[in-house]
Design a protein around this motif. Structure first.
Motif, PDB file in Angstrom:
ATOM      1  N   ALA A   1       0.842  -1.210   0.000  1.00 11.07           N
ATOM      2  CA  ALA A   1       0.000   0.000   0.000  1.00 11.07           C
ATOM      3  C   ALA A   1       0.869   1.249   0.000  1.00 11.07           C
ATOM      4  N   ALA A   2       1.945   1.228   0.763  1.00  9.09           N
ATOM      5  CA  ALA A   2       2.851   2.377   0.832  1.00  9.09           C
ATOM      6  C   ALA A   2       3.596   2.581  -0.479  1.00  9.09           C
ATOM      7  N   GLN A   3       3.989   1.491  -1.098  1.00 11.27           N
ATOM      8  CA  GLN A   3       4.690   1.586  -2.380  1.00 11.27           C
ATOM      9  C   GLN A   3       3.802   2.238  -3.435  1.00 11.27           C
ATOM     10  N   ALA A   4       2.515   1.944  -3.394  1.00 13.33           N
ATOM     11  CA  ALA A   4       1.567   2.490  -4.375  1.00 13.33           C
ATOM     12  C   ALA A   4       1.182   3.943  -4.084  1.00 13.33           C
ATOM     13  N   ALA A   5       1.508   4.419  -2.881  1.00  9.82           N
ATOM     14  CA  ALA A   5       1.128   5.777  -2.480  1.00  9.82           C
ATOM     15  C   ALA A   5       2.090   6.823  -3.043  1.00  9.82           C
ATOM     16  N   ASP A   6       1.548   8.015  -3.270  1.00 12.12           N
ATOM     17  CA  ASP A   6       2.358   9.159  -3.698  1.00 12.12           C
ATOM     18  C   ASP A   6       2.743  10.039  -2.515  1.00 12.12           C
ATOM     19  N   ALA A   7       1.986   9.918  -1.409  1.00 13.82           N
ATOM     20  CA  ALA A   7       2.207  10.730  -0.217  1.00 13.82           C
ATOM     21  C   ALA A   7       1.559  10.024   0.969  1.00 13.82           C
TER      22      ALA A   7
ATOM     23  N   LYS B   1       8.936  10.503  -0.325  1.00 16.33           N
ATOM     24  CA  LYS B   1       7.576  10.956  -0.623  1.00 16.33           C
ATOM     25  C   LYS B   1       7.111  11.931   0.454  1.00 16.33           C
ATOM     26  N   PRO B   2       6.254  12.894   0.096  1.00 20.30           N
ATOM     27  CA  PRO B   2       5.762  13.868   1.082  1.00 20.30           C
ATOM     28  C   PRO B   2       4.935  13.209   2.182  1.00 20.30           C
ATOM     29  N   VAL B   3       5.152  13.697   3.413  1.00 25.02           N
ATOM     30  CA  VAL B   3       4.443  13.189   4.581  1.00 25.02           C
ATOM     31  C   VAL B   3       3.973  14.371   5.425  1.00 25.02           C
ATOM     32  N   ALA B   4       2.731  14.317   5.863  1.00 26.20           N
ATOM     33  CA  ALA B   4       2.209  15.281   6.822  1.00 26.20           C
ATOM     34  C   ALA B   4       1.695  14.505   8.024  1.00 26.20           C
TER      35      ALA B   4
ATOM     36  N   VAL C   1       9.451   9.581  11.043  1.00 28.47           N
ATOM     37  CA  VAL C   1       9.204   9.358   9.617  1.00 28.47           C
ATOM     38  C   VAL C   1      10.253  10.074   8.755  1.00 28.47           C
ATOM     39  N   GLY C   2      10.773  11.192   9.241  1.00 32.65           N
ATOM     40  CA  GLY C   2      11.851  11.869   8.519  1.00 32.65           C
ATOM     41  C   GLY C   2      13.113  11.040   8.502  1.00 32.65           C
ATOM     42  N   ILE C   3      13.465  10.464   9.646  1.00 33.11           N
ATOM     43  CA  ILE C   3      14.631   9.585   9.717  1.00 33.11           C
ATOM     44  C   ILE C   3      14.403   8.338   8.873  1.00 33.11           C
ATOM     45  N   ALA C   4      13.151   7.901   8.779  1.00 35.99           N
ATOM     46  CA  ALA C   4      12.807   6.707   8.000  1.00 35.99           C
ATOM     47  C   ALA C   4      12.768   6.958   6.498  1.00 35.99           C
ATOM     48  N   GLY C   5      13.026   8.191   6.062  1.00 34.53           N
ATOM     49  CA  GLY C   5      13.115   8.450   4.631  1.00 34.53           C
ATOM     50  C   GLY C   5      11.988   9.253   4.021  1.00 34.53           C
TER      51      GLY C   5
ATOM     52  N   ALA D   1      -5.067  19.345   0.612  1.00 36.92           N
ATOM     53  CA  ALA D   1      -4.730  20.084  -0.616  1.00 36.92           C
ATOM     54  C   ALA D   1      -3.244  20.452  -0.633  1.00 36.92           C
ATOM     55  N   ARG D   2      -2.723  20.887   0.486  1.00 36.00           N
ATOM     56  CA  ARG D   2      -1.308  21.263   0.550  1.00 36.00           C
ATOM     57  C   ARG D   2      -0.400  20.052   0.407  1.00 36.00           C
ATOM     58  N   LEU D   3      -0.778  18.927   1.019  1.00 36.78           N
ATOM     59  CA  LEU D   3      -0.005  17.688   0.866  1.00 36.78           C
ATOM     60  C   LEU D   3      -0.023  17.262  -0.596  1.00 36.78           C
ATOM     61  N   HIS D   4      -1.201  17.293  -1.205  1.00 43.44           N
ATOM     62  CA  HIS D   4      -1.360  16.983  -2.620  1.00 43.44           C
ATOM     63  C   HIS D   4      -0.444  17.858  -3.467  1.00 43.44           C
ATOM     64  N   GLY D   5      -0.360  19.137  -3.138  1.00 44.49           N
ATOM     65  CA  GLY D   5       0.466  20.089  -3.874  1.00 44.49           C
ATOM     66  C   GLY D   5       1.961  19.843  -3.725  1.00 44.49           C
ATOM     67  N   ASN D   6       2.373  19.075  -2.728  1.00 51.17           N
ATOM     68  CA  ASN D   6       3.781  18.780  -2.520  1.00 51.17           C
ATOM     69  C   ASN D   6       4.243  17.514  -3.236  1.00 51.17           C
TER      70      ASN D   6
END
Length: 185
Positions: free
Chosen positions: A67-73, A108-111, A133-137, A175-180
């Motif tokens: 599921a994570a591999q298929a995600a964009d964010a 990938k972007p994370v919020a 999550v930042g340390i995790a990439g 919307a902001r996450l999408h924009g990143n």
């Protein structure tokens, strides 16, 4: 093509306000964004490198990685347990950070957002989740924040999607996450 945002909820409780917040994100996602709440975090064993083996990977962990591999964010929803991140969310981050050098977060972007009963809305836990999550990439979008205090009272009779202020803030977050997505670090 729609941007796929995978939502991970750090509470397993059926009536979780963070779960309700994630459901609201699905409902309020802007055109061009699809938010999917991952089901099954409770089934994933605690991370152990001894069981993180390609030919015998636990099925629940494999499902999360797929599921994570298929995600964009990613959009993480974190309550606060004893001043920090819930174990179930930290465990998901650990599984997605491996194998070493091949994190599924892959820049990938994370919020990270959420709600909690306390007066600060879970900011300590959300800060810890951003750090992990930042340390995790993951590419943590530090200026996307939403911490909603007083969840037990605020959402006692109102679903977050029906709270005008929360719905507007959540719509902006998605919307902001999408924009990143696709924006260089």
């Amino acid at each position: 093509m729609s941007v796929r945002i995978l939502a991970l909820v750090g509470s397993l409780r059926a009536g979780s306000h963070n779960r309700q917040l994630a459901e609201a994100a699905v409902k309020l996602a802007p055109e061009g964004a699809e938010v999917e709440v991952f089901e099954g975090l409770a089934d994933i064993p605690f991370y152990n490198e001894d069981i993180d083996v390609a030919d015998s990977l636990p099925a629940a962990a494999a499902k999360l990685r797929e599921a994570a591999q298929a995600a964009d964010a990613f959009l993480l929803f974190s309550p606060e347990y004893n001043g920090t991140i819930p174990a179930v969310l930290k465990n998901a981050i650990d599984w997605l950070s491996r194998p070493y050098g091949a994190s599924t977060f892959g820049g990938k972007p994370v919020a990270v957002i959420g709600t909690a009963y306390g007066q600060y809305g879970g900011v300590w836990a959300q800060d810890e989740a951003r750090k992990a999550v930042g340390i995790a990439g993951g590419k943590v979008i530090e200026d996307i924040k939403l911490s909603i205090p007083g969840s037990v009272v605020r959402f006692a009779e109102t679903h977050p999607a029906d709270d005008t202020e929360v719905a507007a803030q959540l719509t902006e977050v998605v919307a902001r996450l999408h924009g990143n997505v696709g924006v260089a670090a």
